[in-house]
Design an enzyme around this catalytic site. Structure first.
Site, mmCIF file in Angstrom:
data_model
loop_
_atom_site.group_PDB
_atom_site.id
_atom_site.type_symbol
_atom_site.label_atom_id
_atom_site.label_comp_id
_atom_site.label_asym_id
_atom_site.label_seq_id
_atom_site.Cartn_x
_atom_site.Cartn_y
_atom_site.Cartn_z
ATOM 1 N N ARG A 141 -3.910 -9.917 -0.100
ATOM 2 C CA ARG A 141 -3.194 -9.512 -1.317
ATOM 3 C C ARG A 141 -3.821 -10.292 -2.466
ATOM 4 N NH1 ARG A 141 3.209 -8.930 -2.534
ATOM 5 N NH2 ARG A 141 2.709 -6.999 -1.450
ATOM 6 N N HIS A 192 -1.645 -0.069 -3.728
ATOM 7 C CA HIS A 192 -0.716 -0.667 -2.744
ATOM 8 C C HIS A 192 -0.570 0.329 -1.582
ATOM 9 C CE1 HIS A 192 2.011 -3.353 -1.023
ATOM 10 N NE2 HIS A 192 3.021 -3.318 -1.861
ATOM 11 N N GLN A 212 2.152 0.029 1.381
ATOM 12 C CA GLN A 212 3.494 0.381 0.911
ATOM 13 C C GLN A 212 3.668 1.902 0.895
ATOM 14 O OE1 GLN A 212 6.286 -1.652 -0.445
ATOM 15 N NE2 GLN A 212 7.189 0.345 -0.008
ATOM 16 N N ASP A 258 9.298 1.565 -9.985
ATOM 17 C CA ASP A 258 8.779 0.234 -9.650
ATOM 18 C C ASP A 258 8.975 -0.633 -10.896
ATOM 19 O OD1 ASP A 258 7.426 -1.884 -8.440
ATOM 20 O OD2 ASP A 258 5.433 -1.071 -8.830
ATOM 21 N N CYS A 299 9.754 0.146 -4.053
ATOM 22 C CA CYS A 299 9.073 -0.717 -3.084
ATOM 23 C C CYS A 299 9.709 -2.093 -2.976
ATOM 24 C CB CYS A 299 7.587 -0.823 -3.416
ATOM 25 S SG CYS A 299 7.241 -1.648 -4.991
ATOM 26 N N ARG A 351 7.994 -0.722 6.352
ATOM 27 C CA ARG A 351 6.754 -1.502 6.193
ATOM 28 C C ARG A 351 6.332 -2.028 7.568
ATOM 29 N NH1 ARG A 351 5.672 -3.859 1.323
ATOM 30 N NH2 ARG A 351 3.512 -3.830 2.022
HETATM 31 N N1 NVA Z 1 3.879 -3.181 -8.869
HETATM 32 C C1 NVA Z 1 4.455 -4.328 -8.214
HETATM 33 C C2 NVA Z 1 4.630 -4.071 -6.755
HETATM 34 C C3 NVA Z 1 5.242 -5.220 -6.003
HETATM 35 C C4 NVA Z 1 5.333 -4.974 -4.540
HETATM 36 C C5 NVA Z 1 3.574 -5.533 -8.447
HETATM 37 O O1 NVA Z 1 2.363 -5.417 -8.335
HETATM 38 O O2 NVA Z 1 4.121 -6.605 -8.742
HETATM 39 N N1 CP Z 2 6.986 -4.160 -1.669
HETATM 40 C C1 CP Z 2 6.280 -5.287 -1.449
HETATM 41 O O1 CP Z 2 5.057 -5.279 -1.308
HETATM 42 O O2 CP Z 2 7.047 -6.405 -1.338
HETATM 43 P P1 CP Z 2 6.513 -7.898 -1.296
HETATM 44 O O3 CP Z 2 5.890 -8.197 -2.622
HETATM 45 O O4 CP Z 2 7.740 -8.733 -1.038
HETATM 46 O O5 CP Z 2 5.506 -8.031 -0.201
#
Ligand code: NVA
Ligand code: CP
Length: 319
Positions: free
Chosen positions: A113, A140, A143, A236, A276, A304
Site C-alpha cells: 500500500r 484500489h 477493494q 468514499d 469502502c 475483503r
Molecule cells: N480513497 C480512500 C480509500 C481508503 C480505503 C483513501 O485513499 O484514503
Molecule cells: N477500505 C480499506 O482499504 O480500508 P483500510 O484503509 O482500513 O485498509
C-alpha cells in the site's frame, strides 16, 4: 513480475489494477472467493498456501486491508509479515528494485500500500513473486473485487445493473470502480464536482471496455442524475490519505455531493449502499444511509477477507 497474458492460469500474475484481468478471470476470482467463504463458514480448513509467506508493505494506514490479508493468509495455512515503511529500509531510501529482489528471495508474494502507482509497478517489474496492489493514490483493486462480490451476493448478478459513484472522481476507488464495472458489464456513472473528474486515460479505457461489454460508463457533475434509478450507490471519503491538507477546501468543493436521504430517494427502491470505509458520517454520507437498511458496508468489509484469499490463492497457487 512481468504478466504473461498468454497463459490462462492466474498463477504467478500480479494484481495491480482491475483492468489487467479479463472478465472471465474476474469471475474466477469471485467464484474462488465464494467457494472459500463457504468453506470458512462451515469450518472446513482450506490450507492452499501451507508454508507460504506474504510480505505486506504499508506506507499508509490500514485496518481492513492489513487485517484481512493477514487473517486470510493464516486461514490459507501460510503466514504474513507486516512491514511498516517506517521500520524497513524503504523508509530510509533503499531503492524499490533492490527491495523487490531481496524480498523475492524470502517470500512467495508481496502486497504493498503506497502513494504513487508507479511504485507498485516498479516493485512488480523487479520482483520474482506476485505483487498485489493494496491501494495506491489512483487504484484500489482489491477493494473493488470485494465490492463486486458483495453486489453479486446481494443481487445475484452484476451484468445489467446500474451503479453510481458519488464523490471524488479522481480517487483510487472511482478509478477501480470504473474499471471493475466495465469489466463485468455493469453501468457506472461517476458524479463529481468540477475539478475532480476521473483520470482521462482510465475513463476512456473503461468507456471503451464498457461498450464491448454492453454497459454504459459515464460521468456527470450532477449527483441527482447519477443516482437516478441506481441499483447500487457508492461513495468514499472526500479527502483521501495524503490529501489531509486539502480537507477544508474539499469540504467546501463537495458541498451538495453527500449521499443522504434526498439523494437516495432517486435510486431504485431496493438499492444497495456501499462504502469502502473508513467513512465520515455527516460528510460524504448521512448516518441514516450508512447505518440504514440499504447499507451493506459491513458485508463489503467482510468480503475483503474472502476476495483477498481468492487473489492470494490464484496468484500463489493457481486457479
Ligand atoms: N480513497 C480512500 C480509500 C481508503 C480505503 C483513501 O485513499 O484514503
Ligand atoms: N477500505 C480499506 O482499504 O480500508 P483500510 O484503509 O482500513 O485498509
Amino acid at each position: 513480475m512481468v504478466n504473461d497474458c498468454t497463459i490462462s492460469t492466474l498463477k504467478g500474475r500480479d494484481f495491480l489494477t482491475i483492468a489487467e484481468f479479463t472478465t472471465e478471470e474476474i469471475h474466477t476470482f469471485l467464484q474462488q472467493a465464494l467457494d472459500m467463504k463457504q468453506l470458512q463458514k462451515k469450518n472446513i480448513s482450506h490450507p492452499y498456501l501451507k508454508g507460504k509467506t506474504l510480505a505486506m508493505i504499508f506506507e499508509k494506514s490500514s485496518t481492513r486491508t492489513r487485517v484481512s490479508f493477514e487473517a486470510g493468509m493464516y486461514q490459507l495455512g501460510g503466514s504474513a509479515l507486516f512491514l511498516s515503511s517506517r521500520d524497513i529500509q524503504i523508509g530510509r531510501g533503499e531503492p524499490i528494485p533492490d527491495t523487490a529482489r531481496v524480498l523475492s528471495r524470502y517470500v512467495d508474494g508481496i502486497m504493498i500500500r503506497t502513494f504513487a502507482h508507479q511504485k507498485v509497478e516498479e516493485l512488480a517489474r523487479y520482483a520474482d513473486v506476485p505483487v498485489i496492489n493494496g491501494l495506491t493514490d489512483t487504484h484500489h483493486p482489491t477493494q473493488v473485487l470485494a465490492d463486486l462480490l458483495t453486489v453479486y451476493e446481494h443481487k445475484g448478478t452484476l451484468k445489467g445493473l446500474k451503479a453510481c459513484f458519488i464523490g471524488d472522481g479522481y480517487n483510487n476507488m472511482a478509478h477501480s470502480l470504473l474499471e471493475g464495472a466495465a469489466a463485468v458489464g455493469m453501468d457506472m456513472t461517476v458524479a463529481s464536482p468540477e475539478g475532480y473528474e476521473p483520470d482521462k486515460t482510465i475513463f476512456a479505457a473503461a468507456k471503451e471496455r464498457g461498450a464491448e461489454n454492453s454497459c454504459k460508463i459515464s460521468f456527470t457533475h450532477s449527483p441527482q442524475q447519477a443516482a437516478q434509478d441506481a441499483d447500487v450507490v457508492i461513495t468514499d471519503v472526500w479527502a483521501s490519505m495524503g490529501e489531509e491538507a486539502e480537507k477544508e477546501k474539499r469540504l467546501h468543493d463537495f458541498n451538495g455531493f453527500q449521499v443522504n436521504e434526498d439523494l437516495a430517494r432517486l435510486a431504485k427502491n431496493d438499492y444497495l449502499f456501499l462504502h469502502c470505509l473508513p467513512a465520515h458520517r455527516g460528510e460524504e454520507v448521512a448516518a441514516g444511509i450508512i447505518d440504514g437498511p440499504h447499507s451493506v458496508v459491513f458485508d463489503e468489509a467482510e468480503n475483503r477477507l474472502h476476495a483477498h484469499k481468492a487473489i492470494m490463492k490464484c496468484l500463489m497457487e493457481g486457479n
